[in-house]
Enzyme design. Sequence first.
Site, PDB file in Angstrom:
ATOM      1  N   LYS A   1      35.446 -26.082 -14.316  1.00 59.90           N
ATOM      2  CA  LYS A   1      36.087 -24.767 -14.497  1.00 59.90           C
ATOM      3  C   LYS A   1      35.345 -23.690 -13.703  1.00 59.90           C
ATOM      4  CE  LYS A   1      35.424 -24.698 -18.992  1.00 59.90           C
ATOM      5  NZ  LYS A   1      34.658 -25.956 -19.158  1.00 59.90           N
TER       6      LYS A   1
ATOM      7  N   ARG B   1      38.370 -20.214 -26.587  1.00 58.62           N
ATOM      8  CA  ARG B   1      37.942 -21.571 -26.927  1.00 58.62           C
ATOM      9  C   ARG B   1      38.383 -21.967 -28.318  1.00 58.62           C
ATOM     10  NH1 ARG B   1      33.192 -21.890 -23.204  1.00 58.62           N
ATOM     11  NH2 ARG B   1      32.436 -23.998 -23.399  1.00 58.62           N
TER      12      ARG B   1
ATOM     13  N   ARG C   1      24.194 -31.522 -12.820  1.00 63.27           N
ATOM     14  CA  ARG C   1      24.406 -30.131 -12.392  1.00 63.27           C
ATOM     15  C   ARG C   1      23.071 -29.394 -12.219  1.00 63.27           C
ATOM     16  NH1 ARG C   1      28.317 -26.808 -15.841  1.00 63.27           N
ATOM     17  NH2 ARG C   1      27.084 -27.758 -17.495  1.00 63.27           N
TER      18      ARG C   1
ATOM     19  N   ARG D   1      20.391 -26.484 -16.872  1.00 67.85           N
ATOM     20  CA  ARG D   1      20.642 -25.708 -18.090  1.00 67.85           C
ATOM     21  C   ARG D   1      20.075 -26.407 -19.322  1.00 67.85           C
ATOM     22  NH1 ARG D   1      26.956 -24.155 -17.711  1.00 67.85           N
ATOM     23  NH2 ARG D   1      26.858 -24.843 -19.882  1.00 67.85           N
TER      24      ARG D   1
ATOM     25  N   ARG E   1      28.693 -30.679 -27.596  1.00 70.31           N
ATOM     26  CA  ARG E   1      29.625 -29.779 -26.908  1.00 70.31           C
ATOM     27  C   ARG E   1      31.003 -30.443 -26.772  1.00 70.31           C
ATOM     28  NH1 ARG E   1      26.310 -28.580 -21.677  1.00 70.31           N
ATOM     29  NH2 ARG E   1      28.200 -27.595 -20.928  1.00 70.31           N
TER      30      ARG E   1
HETATM   31  P1  AP5 Z   1      31.119 -26.853 -13.551  1.00 71.37           P
HETATM   32  O1  AP5 Z   1      32.040 -26.144 -12.623  1.00 71.37           O
HETATM   33  O2  AP5 Z   1      29.822 -26.220 -13.910  1.00 71.37           O
HETATM   34  O3  AP5 Z   1      31.899 -27.250 -14.897  1.00 71.37           O
HETATM   35  P2  AP5 Z   1      32.387 -26.335 -16.102  1.00 71.37           P
HETATM   36  O4  AP5 Z   1      33.716 -26.848 -16.541  1.00 71.37           O
HETATM   37  O5  AP5 Z   1      32.295 -24.881 -15.741  1.00 71.37           O
HETATM   38  O6  AP5 Z   1      31.299 -26.752 -17.163  1.00 71.37           O
HETATM   39  P3  AP5 Z   1      30.409 -25.959 -18.192  1.00 71.37           P
HETATM   40  O7  AP5 Z   1      29.440 -26.979 -18.726  1.00 71.37           O
HETATM   41  O8  AP5 Z   1      29.819 -24.711 -17.601  1.00 71.37           O
HETATM   42  O9  AP5 Z   1      31.433 -25.585 -19.263  1.00 71.37           O
HETATM   43  P4  AP5 Z   1      31.172 -25.267 -20.687  1.00 71.37           P
HETATM   44  O10 AP5 Z   1      32.526 -24.836 -21.057  1.00 71.37           O
HETATM   45  O11 AP5 Z   1      30.563 -26.291 -21.549  1.00 71.37           O
HETATM   46  O12 AP5 Z   1      29.984 -24.173 -20.606  1.00 71.37           O
HETATM   47  P5  AP5 Z   1      29.975 -22.602 -20.773  1.00 71.37           P
HETATM   48  O13 AP5 Z   1      28.956 -22.080 -19.872  1.00 71.37           O
HETATM   49  O14 AP5 Z   1      31.346 -22.039 -20.726  1.00 71.37           O
HETATM   50  O15 AP5 Z   1      30.867 -28.313 -12.929  1.00 71.37           O
HETATM   51  C1  AP5 Z   1      29.941 -29.220 -13.515  1.00 71.37           C
HETATM   52  C2  AP5 Z   1      29.214 -30.024 -12.413  1.00 71.37           C
HETATM   53  O16 AP5 Z   1      30.144 -30.869 -11.749  1.00 71.37           O
HETATM   54  C3  AP5 Z   1      28.569 -29.150 -11.304  1.00 71.37           C
HETATM   55  O17 AP5 Z   1      27.365 -29.744 -10.906  1.00 71.37           O
HETATM   56  C4  AP5 Z   1      29.591 -29.190 -10.146  1.00 71.37           C
HETATM   57  O18 AP5 Z   1      28.951 -29.053  -8.881  1.00 71.37           O
HETATM   58  C5  AP5 Z   1      30.209 -30.576 -10.327  1.00 71.37           C
HETATM   59  N1  AP5 Z   1      31.626 -30.633  -9.965  1.00 71.37           N
HETATM   60  C6  AP5 Z   1      32.590 -29.721 -10.265  1.00 71.37           C
HETATM   61  N2  AP5 Z   1      33.795 -30.129  -9.818  1.00 71.37           N
HETATM   62  C7  AP5 Z   1      33.590 -31.350  -9.249  1.00 71.37           C
HETATM   63  C8  AP5 Z   1      34.455 -32.317  -8.598  1.00 71.37           C
HETATM   64  N3  AP5 Z   1      35.778 -32.105  -8.506  1.00 71.37           N
HETATM   65  N4  AP5 Z   1      33.897 -33.487  -8.138  1.00 71.37           N
HETATM   66  C9  AP5 Z   1      32.547 -33.719  -8.270  1.00 71.37           C
HETATM   67  N5  AP5 Z   1      31.685 -32.838  -8.845  1.00 71.37           N
HETATM   68  C10 AP5 Z   1      32.198 -31.672  -9.345  1.00 71.37           C
HETATM   69  O19 AP5 Z   1      29.501 -22.452 -22.291  1.00 71.37           O
HETATM   70  C11 AP5 Z   1      28.186 -22.766 -22.683  1.00 71.37           C
HETATM   71  C12 AP5 Z   1      27.999 -22.429 -24.164  1.00 71.37           C
HETATM   72  O20 AP5 Z   1      28.193 -21.016 -24.378  1.00 71.37           O
HETATM   73  C13 AP5 Z   1      28.965 -23.096 -25.129  1.00 71.37           C
HETATM   74  O21 AP5 Z   1      28.534 -24.400 -25.480  1.00 71.37           O
HETATM   75  C14 AP5 Z   1      28.901 -22.115 -26.310  1.00 71.37           C
HETATM   76  O22 AP5 Z   1      27.725 -22.284 -27.067  1.00 71.37           O
HETATM   77  C15 AP5 Z   1      28.836 -20.769 -25.636  1.00 71.37           C
HETATM   78  N6  AP5 Z   1      30.175 -20.195 -25.375  1.00 71.37           N
HETATM   79  C16 AP5 Z   1      30.727 -19.948 -24.144  1.00 71.37           C
HETATM   80  N7  AP5 Z   1      31.960 -19.456 -24.284  1.00 71.37           N
HETATM   81  C17 AP5 Z   1      32.209 -19.391 -25.614  1.00 71.37           C
HETATM   82  C18 AP5 Z   1      33.336 -18.994 -26.373  1.00 71.37           C
HETATM   83  N8  AP5 Z   1      34.469 -18.553 -25.783  1.00 71.37           N
HETATM   84  N9  AP5 Z   1      33.269 -19.086 -27.716  1.00 71.37           N
HETATM   85  C19 AP5 Z   1      32.136 -19.502 -28.333  1.00 71.37           C
HETATM   86  N10 AP5 Z   1      31.036 -19.913 -27.669  1.00 71.37           N
HETATM   87  C20 AP5 Z   1      31.071 -19.855 -26.317  1.00 71.37           C
END
Ligand code: AP5
Length: 214
Positions: A13, A88, A127, A160, A171
Site C-alpha cells: 500500500k 481500518r 523491508r 521497523r 498484525r
Molecule cells: P509496503 O509498501 O511497505 O507495504 P504496506 O502495505 O504499506 O505495509 P505496512 O506494513 O506498512 O502496512 P501496515 O498496514 O501493517 O502498517 P502501517 O504503517 O499502516 O511494502 C512492504 C515491502 O514489500 C517493502 O519492502 C516493499 O519494497 C516491498 N514491496 C512492495 N510491493 C512489492 C511488489 N509488488 N513486489 C515485491 N516487493 C514489493 O501501520 C502500522 C501500525 O500503526 C498498525 O499495526 C497499528 O498499530 C497502527 N495503525 C496505523 N493505522 C491505524 C489505524 N487506521 N487504526 C489503528 N491503528 C493504526
Amino acid sequence: MNVIMLGPPGVGKGTQAMELSKICGIPQISTGDILRANVKQGTPLGLQAKAIMERGELLPDAVVIGIIAARLEEPDCESGFILDGFPRTVAQADALEEMLTRQGKRIDHVINVQAGDEVLTRRISGRRTCRSCGRMYHVEYDPPSSPGICDTCGGELYQRDDDREGTVQRRLEEYRAKTQPLIQYYSGRGLLREVDGEAPRETVLKSMRELLGV
Ligand code: AP5
C-alpha cells in the site's frame, strides 16, 4: 480524486501510494507514518502508540479518527488525497464518511490490494526504510546499491520494530478480524477496485493507474 488503499500489512500500500501521490500531485496520508513520526519525537501520542504498535494491535478508533479529521482539513487535501492505512475498522469508515459529507466530499475509489500470507511475511521481513527520506527498499526485491544506505539521500536504512515475526502474525490477525470487513463495506457502496498485489511493483502500479485513469 479521493482514494483509499485497502489491504493487509506488507501488501505494498505504502509503496504504491507514494508513487500515485507523485503522479497525481495529491498527498499520501499514512496513519502508520504519522504515528511513527510521533513515536520518534516522543509526543504524548507517540508514547501511547509505541507499545500498541509493537504488539501489532490497532490504536483506539477515536485516536486515529482525530488524526485524520485534522489532517483532511489541511489545504493540500483540497484537490484530493490517498489514504494509506485508514480506515481500518468499520467505525473508522463510518467516521470518514461523516467527515467527508460535512466537507461536501466523497471517496471516489477504494483500491483493495491482496496477496497471500507467505508473500506478505516475506515482504515485511525484508523491508528496510530510510530514516531520512522514508524511501522503502526490500533486501531481496528492491535492494539499495550499498547495503544499509539509501540511494536517494544517503540516509540510514532501518527495520521497523513491528516487523518482527511474532508481531507480524498479530498484525495479520488484527487485519482479518477488524479490517477485512471493509471489503464488503466498500463493495456494497460500489467503490471497491481489486488489484493483485503479488505482481511485480511496476505491474501493480500500472493496474492502479488504469483503474484510476491517471
Ligand atoms: P509496503 O509498501 O511497505 O507495504 P504496506 O502495505 O504499506 O505495509 P505496512 O506494513 O506498512 O502496512 P501496515 O498496514 O501493517 O502498517 P502501517 O504503517 O499502516 O511494502 C512492504 C515491502 O514489500 C517493502 O519492502 C516493499 O519494497 C516491498 N514491496 C512492495 N510491493 C512489492 C511488489 N509488488 N513486489 C515485491 N516487493 C514489493 O501501520 C502500522 C501500525 O500503526 C498498525 O499495526 C497499528 O498499530 C497502527 N495503525 C496505523 N493505522 C491505524 C489505524 N487506521 N487504526 C489503528 N491503528 C493504526
